[in-house]
Design a protein around this motif. Structure first.
Motif, PDB file in Angstrom:
ATOM      1  N   ILE A 330       0.850  -1.194   0.000  1.00  0.00           N
ATOM      2  CA  ILE A 330       0.000   0.000   0.000  1.00  0.00           C
ATOM      3  C   ILE A 330       0.889   1.249   0.000  1.00  0.00           C
ATOM      4  CG2 ILE A 330      -1.703   1.328   1.349  1.00  0.00           C
ATOM      5  CD1 ILE A 330      -2.821  -1.456   2.270  1.00  0.00           C
ATOM      6  N   LYS A 331       1.923   1.200   0.840  1.00  0.00           N
ATOM      7  CA  LYS A 331       2.843   2.341   0.939  1.00  0.00           C
ATOM      8  C   LYS A 331       3.448   2.688  -0.429  1.00  0.00           C
ATOM      9  CE  LYS A 331       7.127   2.715   3.136  1.00  0.00           C
ATOM     10  NZ  LYS A 331       7.965   2.436   4.324  1.00  0.00           N
ATOM     11  N   GLU A 332       3.851   1.643  -1.158  1.00  0.00           N
ATOM     12  CA  GLU A 332       4.474   1.864  -2.468  1.00  0.00           C
ATOM     13  C   GLU A 332       3.530   2.524  -3.465  1.00  0.00           C
ATOM     14  OE1 GLU A 332       6.117  -1.867  -3.816  1.00  0.00           O
ATOM     15  OE2 GLU A 332       7.407  -1.912  -2.028  1.00  0.00           O
ATOM     16  N   LYS A 333       2.234   2.324  -3.264  1.00  0.00           N
ATOM     17  CA  LYS A 333       1.262   2.863  -4.228  1.00  0.00           C
ATOM     18  C   LYS A 333       0.816   4.288  -3.902  1.00  0.00           C
ATOM     19  CE  LYS A 333       0.027  -1.126  -6.487  1.00  0.00           C
ATOM     20  NZ  LYS A 333       1.130  -1.489  -7.374  1.00  0.00           N
ATOM     21  N   ILE A 334       1.273   4.799  -2.758  1.00  0.00           N
ATOM     22  CA  ILE A 334       0.813   6.135  -2.365  1.00  0.00           C
ATOM     23  C   ILE A 334       1.456   7.205  -3.246  1.00  0.00           C
ATOM     24  CG2 ILE A 334       0.771   7.873  -0.516  1.00  0.00           C
ATOM     25  CD1 ILE A 334       0.693   5.559   1.479  1.00  0.00           C
ATOM     26  N   GLU A 335       0.622   8.014  -3.864  1.00  0.00           N
ATOM     27  CA  GLU A 335       1.137   9.141  -4.640  1.00  0.00           C
ATOM     28  C   GLU A 335       0.754  10.416  -3.929  1.00  0.00           C
ATOM     29  OE1 GLU A 335      -0.217   8.865  -8.718  1.00  0.00           O
ATOM     30  OE2 GLU A 335       0.130   6.699  -8.657  1.00  0.00           O
TER      31      GLU A 335
END
Ligand code: NAI
Ligand code: MG
Length: 336
Positions: A330-335
């Motif tokens: 989820i963290k990696e997908k945060i923009e």
């Protein structure tokens, strides 16, 4: 800088909280996390489930994030709600892809009165002349002030969140005085918001239990008394697929506490199996409350992506990932 009281609590509470803080720390927002103890383990160590020190920390904070407690949950969470006068319980019913949601595109909010009604705990036994218990009673209290406060909250929420309609739920045909008053006040408040373009309607609670299954998409914001709200919000959780996904907020005049709806899940605790989404979405509600709308939106979108892809999800969603692996994804997908 936001001061956030963090109470991980027991069992998976600790795991989903770690996963959630991992997300919050990745945002470009200044948080001061103030950790506090409560729950079963705390009671074993200190002999109290909710130490005064924890209450102090919570009262100093801008908001509180709570994981889950075990057997002491009622002592902890009910007392925190009272101490902080958290009168509104917000339970979103929102469907996410890749879950067991019974409907696609569901998105409504249940606003439950949190301080009175059937849950004031005023029960009595009925006894015969020999003192034998022949029955019991429970008092149900509905006041003008609390009803006004919760209806006002629901309409204001609708206005601020681009919602079109508020539905008042009651049983005024049978509970003529208590729910009669609630219904009357609901429409008094509704009248004020008419000019703002917010529609209103009311239903009996029994009919609503059916409508939630037959036409859930017709709801936008629901406002109701304590017990009805408790029951309908669990029905709402069932509509969108399970405890691992459902967040909640408890809101007061100037304080708020955010928590996943689930408990400490001793059956899966300590194994990294817990779905962190309910707690992460509780943090999303906290970000909205703090007016960090962009960050809230960014985390919500990231959760949506990970659920849609279904690659890095926990066992309850049919995957093989751990709590922290899902949090990382989820963290990696945060923009943001
Ligand atoms: P629970 O919510 O802890 O668990 C019910 C079932 O759902 C279990 O099978 C559990 O494994 C599963 N589950 C719950 N959350 C999950 C997640 N995030 N990911 C995957 N699966 C999840 O409720 P239960 O079993 O009735 O109660 C366990 C303990 O929690 C009790 O001691 C109870 O008092 C406490 N509790 C605390 C609450 C709170 O702190 N607000 C609320 C409800 C229960
Ligand atoms: Mg409940």
């Amino acid at each position: 800088m936001y001061k956030i009281a963090v109470i991980p609590g027991d069992g998976i509470g600790k795991e989903v909280m770690e996963a959630t803080l991992n997300i919050l720390k990745a945002l470009n927002i200044d948080f001061d996390f103030m950790f506090a103890d409560a729950g079963d383990e705390c009671k074993e160590k200190t002999s109290v489930a909710l130490p005064d020190k924890t209450i102090e920390i919570v009262k100093k904070a801008d908001a509180c994030l709570f994981g889950a407690a075990g057997e002491t949950a009622a002592d902890v969470i009910v007392r925190l709600r009272q101490e902080m006068d958290l009168f509104a319980n917000l339970r979103p019913v929102k469907s996410y892809p890749g879950t067991n949601s019974l409907f696609d595109d569901l998105d409504f909010m249940i606003v439950r009165e949190n301080t009175e009604g059937m849950y004031i705990g005023d029960e009595d036994y009925i006894k015969d002349e020999l003192g034998n218990v022949t029955g019991a009673t429970a008092k149900r209290v509905i006041t003008r002030d609390a009803s006004e406060r919760i209806c006002e909250y629901a309409f204001k929420y609708a206005k601020e969140n681009n919602r079109k309609k508020v539905t008042g739920i009651h049983k005024a045909n049978v509970l003529k005085k208590t729910d009669g008053l609630f219904k009357k006040i609901f429409y008094e408040v509704a009248e004020k918001y008419k000019t703002e373009g917010i529609e209103s309607e009311d239903f009996y609670v029994d009919a609503t239990a059916m409508y939630l299954l037959t036409r859930p998409k017709s709801f936008d914001v629901i406002v109701t008394t304590n017990l009805f709200g408790d029951i309908l919000s669990d029905e709402g959780a069932g509509l969108v697929g399970g405890l691992g996904l459902i967040p909640s907020a408890n809101i007061g005049e100037d304080r708020a506490l955010f928590e996943p709806v689930h408990g400490s899940a001793p059956d899966i605790a300590g194994k990294g199996l817990a779905n962190p989404v309910a707690c992460i979405l509780s943090a999303v509600m906290m970000l909205e409350y703090l007016d960090e709308k962009e960050a809230a939106n960014a985390v919500d979108k990231a959760v949506l992506k990970v659920l849609s892809e279904k690659k890095t999800v926990t066992g309850d969603l049919g995957g093989k990932s751990t709590t922290m692996e899902m949090s990382e994804a989820i963290k990696e997908k945060i923009e943001f």
